[in-house]
Design a protein around this motif. Structure first.
Motif, PDB file in Angstrom:
ATOM      1  N   UNK A 193       0.824  -1.207   0.000  1.00 38.58           N
ATOM      2  CA  UNK A 193       0.000   0.000   0.000  1.00 38.58           C
ATOM      3  C   UNK A 193       0.860   1.260   0.000  1.00 38.58           C
ATOM      4  N   UNK A 194       1.885   1.268   0.836  1.00 39.69           N
ATOM      5  CA  UNK A 194       2.699   2.483   0.922  1.00 39.69           C
ATOM      6  C   UNK A 194       3.577   2.666  -0.309  1.00 39.69           C
ATOM      7  N   UNK A 195       4.003   1.587  -0.951  1.00 39.35           N
ATOM      8  CA  UNK A 195       4.708   1.735  -2.223  1.00 39.35           C
ATOM      9  C   UNK A 195       3.789   2.365  -3.262  1.00 39.35           C
ATOM     10  N   UNK A 196       2.536   1.923  -3.280  1.00 37.22           N
ATOM     11  CA  UNK A 196       1.576   2.494  -4.215  1.00 37.22           C
ATOM     12  C   UNK A 196       1.327   3.971  -3.909  1.00 37.22           C
ATOM     13  N   UNK A 197       1.196   4.320  -2.646  1.00 43.19           N
ATOM     14  CA  UNK A 197       0.985   5.718  -2.261  1.00 43.19           C
ATOM     15  C   UNK A 197       2.169   6.573  -2.701  1.00 43.19           C
ATOM     16  N   UNK A 232       4.137   6.040  -5.200  1.00 41.37           N
ATOM     17  CA  UNK A 232       4.063   6.190  -6.654  1.00 41.37           C
ATOM     18  C   UNK A 232       3.040   7.247  -7.044  1.00 41.37           C
ATOM     19  N   UNK A 233       1.881   7.230  -6.376  1.00 38.92           N
ATOM     20  CA  UNK A 233       0.858   8.229  -6.665  1.00 38.92           C
ATOM     21  C   UNK A 233       1.366   9.644  -6.372  1.00 38.92           C
ATOM     22  N   UNK A 234       2.075   9.805  -5.263  1.00 37.38           N
ATOM     23  CA  UNK A 234       2.612  11.116  -4.917  1.00 37.38           C
ATOM     24  C   UNK A 234       3.637  11.572  -5.948  1.00 37.38           C
ATOM     25  N   UNK A 235       4.479  10.647  -6.394  1.00 32.68           N
ATOM     26  CA  UNK A 235       5.507  11.005  -7.374  1.00 32.68           C
ATOM     27  C   UNK A 235       4.892  11.384  -8.720  1.00 32.68           C
ATOM     28  N   UNK A 236       3.791  10.710  -9.075  1.00 36.12           N
ATOM     29  CA  UNK A 236       3.161  10.937 -10.381  1.00 36.12           C
ATOM     30  C   UNK A 236       2.057  11.988 -10.336  1.00 36.12           C
TER      31      UNK A 236
END
Length: 308
Positions: A268-272, A274-278
Motif C-alpha cells: 500500500x505504501x509503495x503504491x501511495x 508512486x501516486x505522490x511522485x506521479x
C-alpha cells in the motif's frame, strides 16, 4: 530522495500492527506526526485534532487516516482542502457519496487521494488476476468467515450505523473479487442477518449476476469458530483457481503456485509513494458499491442477541 513527512490519524490496533511498521520500513516516508486522543507514538509529535495538526505542521504533506469510517470524511475533507495528500484505510468512507465528494475535491485541489484495499496486495491476488484474465468463468464462490470476538474485541463502532458489521471483513473479499475477475459482476440479491441487539449484520449471503449466466455467490459470517475461512474459488473451463488465507495462498487445480510475499501494507505504501511522485489518485469504489447494494437489496433476518 527526500522522504515525505506523513501523519497517522487514529492510532489504534490497525495503525500499530500494520501502518507504523510499513512506514518505518519504507524510505519514501517519515512518520512525522500523529493525531490521537488515546495516545500517539513515542517520540512522534501528537495532536488532539486534525485541524491542530494542519495549522501547526505545514511540513506534513500527507495524512494516512486509520480511524473508523464514520468520522473519516471530515478529517479527509479538511486535509484535502488544506492541500495535503490523503490515504484512506478501508473502507474509504461510510457512504459512496462522501468518497465521491473527496475524489472531486482532490482533483480540484491537485492532491493525491488513495482509497486503499489492503487485501488486493496479498501475494496471490495479482497472479490470480493474470491467470483468470483470458479464461471463461463458470462459477465463483466466496467464503469469508471469522470470529468477531477475536478480530474486533470490544469495538462498539462496528455494530453502529456506518460500522458495516460483517462487511468490515467481507469488503476485503469483495476488494479481491473485483480485482481478479475478468468480467463485471453486480449484486442481484442478499440476505443480511442482524443480531436482535445490534444495528449492523453479523452474517450475509450474497448473489451476483454477470455475463453468460455466471453462478457467483458469497457468504460472510462473524460467528466462525475453529479458525478463519478466507477463500475465493473460481471455476473456469480450464481449471479451478482457489485463493486461501485471505489471498496469501494460491492453488490451481489443487496445486500450489509459488508466491513472493512481503506483506500487504508495504505494498500500500509503495503504491501511495508512486501516486505522490506521479501526482495521481487511486479511488476505486467497486467493493463499497457492492456493500451499498447489499444494504439496498438485502432481506433482513433477525437472530439471537450477540454479546462480546
Amino acid at each position: 530522495m527526500t522522504a515525505t513527512k506523513l501523519a497517522i490519524v487514529g492510532v489504534g490496533k490497525i495503525a500499530r500492527d500494520q501502518h507504523i511498521p510499513a512506514i518505518a520500513a519504507d524510505p519514501a516516508f517519515e512518520l512525522a506526526a500523529t493525531v490521537s486522543g488515546s495516545g500517539g507514538v513515542e517520540g512522534v509529535e501528537n495532536f488532539a485534532t486534525v485541524d491542530a495538526l494542519l495549522e501547526a505542521r505545514p511540513d506534513v504533506t500527507a495524512l494516512s487516516l486509520c480511524m473508523p469510517p464514520v468520522p473519516r470524511f471530515a478529517a479527509a475533507f479538511a486535509a484535502i482542502a488544506n492541500g495535503r495528500h490523503v490515504m484512506l484505510e478501508k473502507p474509504p468512507g461510510a457512504t459512496v457519496a462522501e468518497v465521491l465528494t473527496l475524489d472531486g475535491l482532490a482533483r480540484q485541489t491537485g492532491v493525491s487521494l488513495f482509497a486503499t484495499w489492503h487485501s488486493r496486495y496479498a501475494a496471490g491476488v495479482e497472479p490470480a488476476r493474470e491467470w483468470l484474465a483470458d479464461k471463461p468463468i463458470r462459477r465463483v464462490r466466496v467464503d469469508w468467515k471469522e470470529d468477531v470476538r477475536k478480530w474486533h474485541p470490544g469495538q462498539a463502532w462496528i455494530w453502529q450505523p456506518g460500522g458495516l458489521g460483517v462487511f468490515d471483513p467481507g469488503i476485503n473479499a469483495l476488494s479481491i473479487l473485483t480485482e481478479i475477475m475478468p468480467l463485471p459482476l453486480h449484486l442481484s440479491g442478499a440476505e443480511l442477518t442482524f443480531p436482535e441487539n445490534r444495528e449492523t449484520p453479523i452474517a450475509a449471503d450474497l448473489t451476483f449476476t454477470g455475463p453468460d449466466g455466471i453462478d457467483a455467490t458469497a457468504g460472510f459470517d462473524w460467528r466462525q469458530e475453529g479458525g478463519e475461512i478466507w477463500q475465493i474459488e473460481v471455476e473456469t473451463d480450464q481449471g479451478t483457481l482457489r485463493l486461501e488465507s485471505g489471498g496469501a495462498r494460491l492453488t490451481i487445480d489443487g496445486t500450489d503456485r509459488p508466491l513472493e510475499d512481503d506483506g500487504e501494507y508495504p505494498g500500500l505504501y509503495r503504491r501511495f509513494a508512486t501516486l505522490l511522485a506521479d501526482g495521481g489518485s487511486d479511488v476505486d469504489l467497486a467493493p463499497l458499491i457492492h456493500v451499498a447494494d447489499a444494504f439496498m437489496l438485502g432481506r433482513r433476518v433477525t437472530t439471537d442477541a450477540f454479546h462480546d
